[in-house]
Design a protein around this motif. Structure first.
Motif, short mmCIF file in Angstrom:
data_model
loop_
_atom_site.label_atom_id
_atom_site.label_comp_id
_atom_site.label_asym_id
_atom_site.label_seq_id
_atom_site.Cartn_x
_atom_site.Cartn_y
_atom_site.Cartn_z
N UNK A 9 0.83 -1.20 0.00
CA UNK A 9 0.00 0.00 0.00
C UNK A 9 0.87 1.26 0.00
N UNK A 12 1.98 1.93 -3.44
CA UNK A 12 0.91 2.51 -4.24
C UNK A 12 0.68 3.97 -3.87
N UNK A 16 1.24 7.07 -6.43
CA UNK A 16 0.18 7.98 -6.85
C UNK A 16 0.54 9.42 -6.47
N UNK A 17 1.25 9.57 -5.35
CA UNK A 17 1.68 10.92 -4.97
C UNK A 17 2.66 11.48 -6.01
N UNK A 319 -6.85 8.02 7.04
CA UNK A 319 -6.17 6.73 7.12
C UNK A 319 -6.04 6.27 8.56
N UNK A 324 -4.95 2.92 10.28
CA UNK A 324 -3.51 2.97 10.00
C UNK A 324 -2.77 3.30 11.28
N UNK A 325 -1.72 2.50 11.55
CA UNK A 325 -0.91 2.81 12.72
C UNK A 325 0.09 3.90 12.37
N UNK A 326 0.75 4.42 13.42
CA UNK A 326 1.78 5.43 13.18
C UNK A 326 2.84 4.90 12.23
N UNK A 328 2.64 2.76 9.97
CA UNK A 328 2.16 2.67 8.60
C UNK A 328 2.29 4.01 7.89
N UNK A 332 4.69 5.11 4.76
CA UNK A 332 4.17 5.62 3.50
C UNK A 332 4.91 6.85 3.04
#
Ligand SMILES: Nc1ncnc2c1ncn2[C@@H]1O[C@H](COP(=O)(O)OP(=O)(O)OP(=O)(O)O)[C@@H](O)[C@H]1O
Ligand SMILES: [Mg+2]
Lengths: 406, 231
Positions: A9, A12, A16-17, A319, A324-326, A328, A332
């Motif tokens: 993720x 992805x 996309x960013x 998120x 979503x955890x920290x 995560x 990202x």
């Protein structure tokens, strides 16, 4: 399992960013690109120079000492060397009487010259005057004929030995033996042609012409000064040999115990050390530029990541609301910084690759796998380091606050 | 009555603004049972969203106790709260909050990713939920290719996808016209009948009337709490 899906993720997310802000990513990546280009060019240059230099240097042989008026490399006290006496043939003969039983000695000197046979002529060749020992010391081999002997040297015989390419150019594959060539207008008889020797520091050795040192001094040289190549048949201890030769030469020069040497004994090793110093300078200059570019690039990435985090505040809140955890969120944004930098790294490598032919013009250049790995690693490290603080800010955001962001 | 899913005891939430302290909640005690359909009403600034955020584990009380599904939320660390939000809570927001660059499918899939469910399973689950909200044929559409009502239905699907204990909706029809708002409310009715626990913030009396229980908040306190029997 969880980490893997999160990682996918993250990929992805950052992709996309990036796609949403292509131009911005390319611009911010400029510092990284410059950094990577410098690193690659630098390592290309060092690799290339080392390769050709080391090849040349090893052709000199580590067991040959060069007794000369001046040292090859000496960055101090050059003024003390002014007015040193030349090393002349009588010195050579006397030295030979002292140590000739244990060492091979060949006096030599160079002169630029032209060589002419009939209508064919080559100019700008190197004419080397030497004695018969020179062929043994340097291990010359011949396609035809032989090297001159010391009777010919002592007898001032006008004979010469042609380098491989010189012989080819003048005689087009035909035999050169017995032919008369003109060296700077003076007739010499060809008694041998040499096999290929290759290049030294980028200069071909195969255009050389060899004549007895005595003739060189009498026909062409401005001054009677010569160098002496010295080789011990089996020289186990170079330092001991150096000392012995030094002692003998001091005797030849009639130096009193308190007086300084008025000659120098040079070794291949000295060149090697200097060379290492030079590559060291290239490397530190390159590293400085790289460091600077990466620093500037890193700041740029950090800046753009702060912008990215600010722009996506609401998304971060969402998120987090979805679980979503920290860690995560951190991952990202780190991934996004990493991707931007890897882009930069790839672009930089591409540019370096395009510049390769230009560099190749001066030194043999190649981009090794090592260079690619180092460049990408540096780019990635810059991404992670400069992306960390913005990513951490995102990870620690309060979800309610973030969701309220417009 | 079933077991108590949510137990709030004397919950306060205040914001320290430096010069003054804003009390958003001033002692709220509330019990909500599994399967209930609760509407929360009250004037603007009365603390409805604050309460929802606390129930949704996005925010924690300044004081007071909160037990969710038998677990004391006030003792949890950030990771545990994230997992609770992921597993137990489904949020529906007034402004939909969909990822603009992602398809409906990916938006719905997101909570499953955070739950660590492998891709092929995610696909099956997300498709099923999108079918439930009637959007199976819009899976590959991005939010800007969907109507407001459809967007909110994607958001509802996303809220439902991990099978949460509670569906929290803060003014879910606030950005929709009456007709599409009604569509969403019908969807909520359906979900309630299917056994979901729903808590809904609304300004509209008509919408609140669909719920079995209406909690009214004023000034950070519960002003009234009425239940009615099924019509
Ligand atoms: N982060 C914050 N900092 C300071 N005060 C806050 C903050 N969040 C909420 N408040 C205050 O808490 C009170 C309750 O806010 P809340 O958002 O819960 O109201 P609400 O009932 O949802 O209102 P609305 O119907 O307008 O959405 C308000 O007075 C608000 O100003
Ligand atoms: Mg509100």
């Amino acid at each position: 399992m969880k980490l893997k899906t999160e990682l996918a993720e993250s990929l992805r997310f950052s992709w996309s960013a990036l796609m949403a802000n292509k131009m911005r990513a390319i611009l911010t990546t400029l510092g990284i690109v410059i950094g990577v280009v410098t690193v690659s060019l630098m390592s290309m240059a060092i690799d290339g120079v080392s390769k050709s230099f080391l090849r040349s240097i090893s052709s000199m042989g580590s067991d040959i000492l060069y007794l000369e008026k001046n040292p090859w490399i000496d960055n101090q006290e050059w003024w003390k060397r002014r007015g040193r006496r030349d090393i002349e043939m009588p010195h050579v003969r006397e030295l030979n009487r002292l140590i000739g039983d244990r060492y091979l000695l060949s006096p030599y000197a160079h002169q630029s010259s032209s060589v002419k046979y009939g209508t064919e002529s080559i100019s700008g060749i190197i004419m080397e005057g030497c004695s018969a020992e020179n062929a043994v010391i340097n291990g010359y081999t011949f396609t035809e004929g032989r090297f001159f002997n010391n009777n010919e040297v002592d007898g001032y015989r006008p004979v010469c030995v042609l380098g491989h390419d010189a012989a080819d150019a003048l005689f087009k594959g035909g035999s050169a033996l017995g032919k008369k060539v003109k060296l700077n207008g003076i007739n010499y008889e060809v008694i041998g042609a040499m096999a290929k020797r290759g290049t030294f520091m980028g200069f071909t050795l195969d255009n050389n012409v060899y004549i007895p040192i005595t003739r060189l001094l009498s026909d062409f040289a401005w001054r009677p000064n010569v160098s002496i190549a010295i080789k011990a048949p089996d020289m186990h201890n170079v330092d001991e040999a150096t000392e012995e030769i030094r002692g003998a030469m001091r005797k030849v020069r009639r130096l009193e115990p308190g007086q300084a040497d008025d000659f120098a004994i040079n070794k291949q090793e000295v060149l090697l050390n200097t060379f290492n110093k030079v590559t060291g300078v290239i490397a530190s200059a390159g590293l400085f530029i790289t460091g600077l570019a990466l620093f500037v690039g890193g700041i740029g990435i950090m800046n753009i990541m702060f912008v990215s985090v600010a722009e996506r505040t609401k998304e971060i809140g969402l998120r987090k609301a979805l679980g979503a955890r920290r860690r995560t969120i951190l991952m990202q944004f780190l991934m996004e910084a990493l991707m931007i930098c890897l882009w930069g790294g790839l672009i930089g490598l591409g540019l370096a690759w395009c510049l390769k032919p230009v560099v190749n013009h001066y030194i043999p250049a190649s981009i090794s796998i090592k260079t690619v790995v180092i460049a990408l690693f540096i780019a990635a490290a810059t991404g992670v380091i400069s992306g960390y603080i913005p990513a951490r800010r995102a990870a620690l955001m309060d979800p309610v606050e973030a969701l309220r962001d417009e | 009555m079933g077991e108590a899913l949510i137990q709030l005891r004397d919950v306060c939430r205040s914001y320290d603004m430096g010069a003054e302290i804003v009390h958003a909640l001033r002692g709220v005690s509330l019990q909500i049972t599994r399967g209930e359909y609760v509407a929360i009403m009250g004037p603007s600034g009365s603390g409805k969203s604050t309460l929802m955020n606390i129930i949704g584990c996005l925010d924690t009380p300044s004081s007071g106790g909160f037990i969710l599904n038998g677990k004391a939320v006030s003792d949890m660390d950030d990771n545990e709260l994230a997992d609770i939000r992921n597993q137990e809570i489904g949020f529906v927001f007034q402004t939909f909050n969909l990822l603009a660059r992602s398809t409906a499918f990916h938006n719905v899939e997101l909570p499953l990713i955070y739950a660590g469910i492998p891709a092929w399973e995610r696909y099956e689950i997300a498709v099923k939920v999108l079918e439930q909200v009637g959007l199976a044929d819009r899976m590959t559409h991005k939010p800007n290719e969907l109507s407001g009502g459809q967007r909110q239905r994607v958001a509802v699907a996303r809220a439902l996808v991990n099978g949460p204990s509670i569906l929290l909706a803060d003014e879910p029809t606030g950005n929709l016209d009456t007709v599409t708002g009604d569509e969403i409310m019908l969807l909520f009715d359906k979900l309630h009948h299917a056994g979901n626990t729903i808590i809904l913030v609304t300004h509209e009396e008509a919408i609140a009337q669909r719920a079995r229980r209406i909690v009214r908040i004023r000034d950070g306190r519960i002003a009234s709490d009425e239940s009615r029997d099924a019509p």
